[in-house]
Structures are given as structure tokens and as C-alpha cells.
Design an enzyme around this catalytic site. Structure first.
Site, PDB file in Angstrom:
ATOM      1  N   HIS B  58      47.321  38.942  29.671  1.00  0.00           N
ATOM      2  CA  HIS B  58      47.217  37.526  29.300  1.00  0.00           C
ATOM      3  C   HIS B  58      48.266  37.033  28.503  1.00  0.00           C
ATOM      4  CE1 HIS B  58      42.933  37.868  31.012  1.00  0.00           C
ATOM      5  NE2 HIS B  58      42.650  38.916  29.964  1.00  0.00           N
ATOM      6  N   HIS B 220      39.614  36.358  34.628  1.00  0.00           N
ATOM      7  CA  HIS B 220      39.683  37.721  35.447  1.00  0.00           C
ATOM      8  C   HIS B 220      39.196  37.307  37.008  1.00  0.00           C
ATOM      9  CE1 HIS B 220      38.771  38.368  31.028  1.00  0.00           C
ATOM     10  NE2 HIS B 220      39.661  39.135  31.185  1.00  0.00           N
TER      11      HIS B 220
END
Lengths: 200, 333
Positions: B58, B220
Site C-alpha cells: 500500500h 484488497h
């Protein structure tokens, strides 16, 4: 009485069982989750077995704590952390005692169940490992053969929940698909209890 | 999917080695297995520590935001996987300057369980900890179940605001209160155009047709609100603003910050196309925009897509948002 040497022997059996169940647990988990339950259990069981010589002979609670830390070290998965949480709860109940009476095991499993319920924010009946633990607590009350009763309770709980939908965690997203499937966490607990009791 | 890597198993460790080698003035690795990043120069003695943690994949979240005026330390897991409780405990110990440590992170089951466990572990070291969770993704649960929402890019605002409060010398109770206020002030929504591939899994996190998009998809690849043909930029921006403004009231004269964030592969050009509508909608509501953030702040590796985060400010939050901070990815002077 159950002593630290019994715990060491159980850890060795658990390691062997989790080596064998590696693919089966990954596959069961892969249908509903990320498919790493076999990885979690094998690395956790290997680490517990590798540390048994560090378990103090005269303190069952510290020996259990040692097993809990093995799981927190090697695994960050929810299941590994929940097992560590349960082991720590049981460890607190037995700290300073060299051994545990078989009749007290139900209370230890109940302590583990309650702490895991709080940490996992799940309830009984959600089709999780908590339901396996709860079934064992009930079955161990006054059982003549506690080991056999524990194994039977896990197997029965797993089967009783098979046709119910998952209600929590990642499997909840696949609630309908989960009907007719074993909960991977319940399946793993059955294999764990079979291994540590030596009653396959 | 093509990826530049050596061994998938060493993806995260090699990324961390490179990050610290490139920016030694900001980051150093700590902990037995080197899975916690701490400030190169620790915060002042007596400063409240702030830690976060979560899976890799991320950047700049989470690790990148370690630095003065931001975080003190961060525990890093495998791609999209929680760090272990031990790694989080390493981060907490590194962040502790004797005034307690705030755990500030996104609302994901595994992370919550492990950070709670880490709290048990550092209790033995007499480190006091508090927790604030980010749950800003409005598409992940309805308002009446807001506590089940996932944490996404809103955490960047919370890191910034809480980090500035800690740097200003606030105590643990106050830093926790301010962090919670910042978390409560954020709403986010995302839209995805293509998936990403987790190195260890080797295949995309989900499948989507070449001409489709998914509104509300999680960072995700968690299922979103709808999937349909890709829409024009203005329509996408209008719907995303509709979803945010339906969830938090923005009235005339309110001061807000807004982030238009790339999930990884979407270029800044497209973010600025979207920003026109974002500006129009906030102007239309009579809001004053403070410090708009347009760029890559919270990503999902090579996923194409965008997220909007709205942070509604009061005087206290605005002051901390504008305070100085420094890290390899974001500097406020």
C-alpha cells in the site's frame, strides 16, 4: 495428572500431524479464505516443538505460555493469533503449577474459549473454532475418558455446523457457498485435538 | 501480470531494505526479524508515540508515513497480510518515549487481533497503549454498522493530525482523543478498474472484464457495490461524491480537506480530470477546501482505480493538518 512432559509429547505429535495435514488444511481454507491455514498450523506447530526444551519442568502455565509465544512469533493469521490467545488464557490459569488434573481441563478450555471470543469478536453459533471449544467444554464435564470425549465433541460439532452458513470473518462473504462445507478452523481444531490426545 | 521481483518470498524484506537504503535520514529497521520501521531519529523524550501497522502493498501507507510530525514506528506484514503480534510489539517498543503509545490503524480483523495481542505483550514492559481504528470506507457497510467499515485512505489524515498533536506535546489521552476525532471526520469511497497480483499468490486478487469497473471495491479487492461498464470520468466522480456527501453532512461555510488518491496504476492526469468535479461539488455545497491532496497516498500495488477521502475539519483538526511534517513521501512546511 498432566505434566510438562505430557505437553512436550503432545507438541511432538501435533507437529507430525500438522506436517501431514498441511495440504488438506490449505485446501479447506482456500475454498472460503486465503488458503494459508495449513501454513499457519505447520509453522506454528514446528515452532512449538522446537521450543519444548525451553519449557520449565515445574510450571505448566509457563510451558503453555511458551507455546503461545511460538504461535505469535511465526504467524500473524487470525487463526494463529486466536490459538495463541487461547493458550495464554489457559497459561494464566495454570501459572506456577507443575501439573494439571484431568478434571480441570474443561475449565482451561472454557477460559481459552472466553478470551478468544472477546478477541475475535465472534459469538457461539457463528460456525467458528469457538463452537468446537464450547462442545469440548460440555463433553468433558464428568467424562470417564476425557480424551475420547474431546475428540468426539470436536468431530460432532464440525459435522453439526457443516450445513450452516458462516456468519463471521472472510467466510461470511461466501456465506451461501459455505453451506455444506466444514469450517476450516473447526476442521483444524479436530485435527489438533486428535493429535494432542493421541486418539486419531 | 508481469512484476519486477526476485523471489516472491523476499518481496517485502527486499522492499524494506531498499526503502531504508534510499532514505536513511527517515527510516531504520528494528525488531528481531526487521519487520518494524522506526524513525531514524527517535522523537523527543516524553513525546507520545504513534504506531501503525498492516500488510505491505500500500505504499506510501503504512511504512512511508513514519517521520517527524507523523508516525514513530510501523509494523509491516507480508503483502496484504497482518504483521505478527511480536512485530507490532517491536514497533510499539520502538515508538515508546515514556509517555505511552497510540495504536492507529485500519479496521481489519487480523490487524485488530494482533494489535490487541501486542498490547498484552508490551504490558510486561510497562508501556501504556491506546487504540484508534480507521473505519472510513462508506461502501463497506451501511452507516448503522459503521464500526464494521474497513479503514482505507482516511488513515493518512489521521496519521497527519495525530502525529502533529503528539509532536506538539499533547499527552496520550489528548492525542488519542484528537486521533479519534480525525478518524470520525473522514469518509472514503473507492472504485477499481483492474486488480493487482499478490507476489506470493502469483495470480490477480479478482477478475474483471477489460471494459468494466467496480464501484465501492475495497483496497484488497473486497467486493464493492456494483460492477458495470466503465463510465466517463465525470460520472464516476459525481457518483463517488454523492456517496460521500450522503454519509457526512457538508454545509455552507464548512472547511474540508479532500484527497483524490490513485490506487496505484491510475496516473495523476486522470486524478486531475476527476478533481474538477470534486471541486465543483464541494463549491456547490458551499464548503471551503483546505489543502487538497491529489496523488498516490494509499495504494494497492498496480491496481488501477481511485479513491476519494473527505475530511471534515474544525479549528483544532485544521491546525494539526497544516502543521509541519516530513517523510520520504509527504512534506508539509
Amino acid at each position: 495428572m498432566i505434566g510438562v512432559d505430557d505437553l512436550r509429547a503432545a507438541a511432538a505429535r501435533l507437529k507430525d500431524a500438522m506436517e501431514q495435514e498441511f495440504d488438506a488444511l490449505n485446501a479447506a481454507d482456500g475454498k472460503l479464505g486465503d488458503g494459508d491455514l495449513g501454513v499457519t498450523m505447520r509453522s506454528g506447530a514446528r515452532e512449538v516443538a522446537a521450543r519444548t526444551d525451553q519449557m520449565p519442568d515445574d510450571d505448566f502455565g509457563m510451558a503453555l505460555m511458551n507455546a503461545a509465544q511460538a504461535f505469535t512469533k511465526v504467524s500473524s493469521s487470525s487463526y494463529g493469533t486466536l490459538l495463541a490467545t487461547g493458550l495464554m488464557a489457559a497459561a494464566k490459569e495454570t501459572r506456577g503449577k507443575a501439573s494439571v488434573e484431568p478434571s480441570k481441563v474443561a475449565a482451561l478450555i472454557a477460559a481459552a474459549r472466553d478470551k478468544m471470543m472477546a478477541r475475535g469478536k465472534a459469538e457461539l453459533g457463528n460456525k467458528t473454532v469457538l463452537d468446537s471449544l464450547h462442545a469440548m467444554v460440555g463433553a468433558l464435564e464428568g467424562a470417564d475418558d476425557p480424551a475420547a470425549a474431546a475428540v468426539t465433541a470436536c468431530r460432532d460439532a464440525q459435522q453439526a455446523f457443516r450445513d450452516k452458513p458462516a456468519q463471521i470473518g472472510r467466510a461470511r462473504i461466501f456465506a451461501e457457498k459455505s453451506v455444506g462445507m466444514d469450517d476450516p478452523g473447526m476442521l483444524a481444531m479436530t485435527r489438533i485435538v486428535e493429535a494432542v490426545t493421541g486418539r486419531k | 501480470m508481469k512484476k519486477i521481483l526476485n523471489d516472491p518470498e523476499s518481496y517485502v524484506d527486499e522492499m524494506l531494505d531498499g526503502l531504508c537504503a534510499a532514505h536513511p535520514e527517515f527510516y531504520r529497521l528494528v525488531g528481531e526479524d526487521k519487520r518494524a520501521v522506526a524513525r531514524a531519529t527517535p522523537g523527543a523524550e516524553g513525546k507520545v508515540g504513534i504506531v501503525t501497522g498492516g500488510g505491505s502493498g500500500h505504499l506510501p501507507v503504512f511504512t512511508g508515513y513514519v517521520g517527524p510530525g507523523l508516525l514513530d514506528a510501523c509494523a509491516i506484514g507480508q503483502v496484504f497480510a497482518s504483521p505478527s503480534a511480536e512485530q507490532m510489539a517491536d514497533a510499539i517498543r520502538a515508538a515508546d518515549r515514556g509517555a505511552g503509545v497510540l495504536r492507529l490503524y485500519g479496521n481489519y480483523g487480523g490487524d485488530v487481533m494482533n494489535f490487541d495481542m501486542a498490547g498484552d505483550l508490551v504490558e510486561m514492559d510497562d508501556i501504556e497503549t491506546t487504540t484508534v481504528l480507521l473505519a472510513d470506507d462508506v461502501a463497506s457497510a451501511p452507516p448503522e454498522e459503521a464500526d464494521k467499515r474497513r479503514g482505507v485512505a482516511g488513515m493518512v489524515y489521521a496519521f497527519k493530525i495525530a502525529g502533529a498533536a503528539a509532536e506538539a506535546g499533547k499527552d496520550l489521552t489528548d492525542v488519542t482523543r484528537i486521533a479519534q476525532k480525525a478518524a470520525d471526520a473522514c469518509r472514503s469511497v473507492g472504485a477499481a478498474l483492474s486488480p493487482c497480483t499478490v507476489p506470493q499468490a502469483g495470480k490477480p486478487t479478482f477478475e474483471i472484464a477489460e471494459d468494466e469497473m467496480e464501484m465501492g471495491m475495497g483496497i484488497h479487492g473486497e467486493p464493492g457495490v456494483w460492477r458495470d461498464k466503465l463510465k466517463p470520468a465525470d460520472e464516476i466522480a459525481e457518483e463517488m461524491m454523492d456517496r460521500l456527501l450522503a454519509d457526512i453532512e457538508v454545509a455552507s461555510g464548512d472547511r474540508v480537506s479532500i484527497m483524490v488518491n490513485s490506487l496505484g496504476a491510475t496516473p495523476p492526469e486522470e486524478l486531475y480530470i476527476l478533481y474538477r468535479i470534486v471541486k465543483k461539488r464541494l463549491d456547490g455545497a458551499g464548503a471551503d477546501i483546505v489543502m487538497p491532496l491529489v496523488g498516490r497516498y494509499a495504494t494497492s500495488m498496480e491496481m488501477a482505480g481511485v479513491s476519494f477521502t473527505l475530511c471534515k475539519l474544525d479549528e483544532e483538526l485544521e491546525g494539526y493538518l497544516k502543521a509541519p511534517c516530513d517523510c520520504a513521501f509527504w512534506t508539509v512546511k
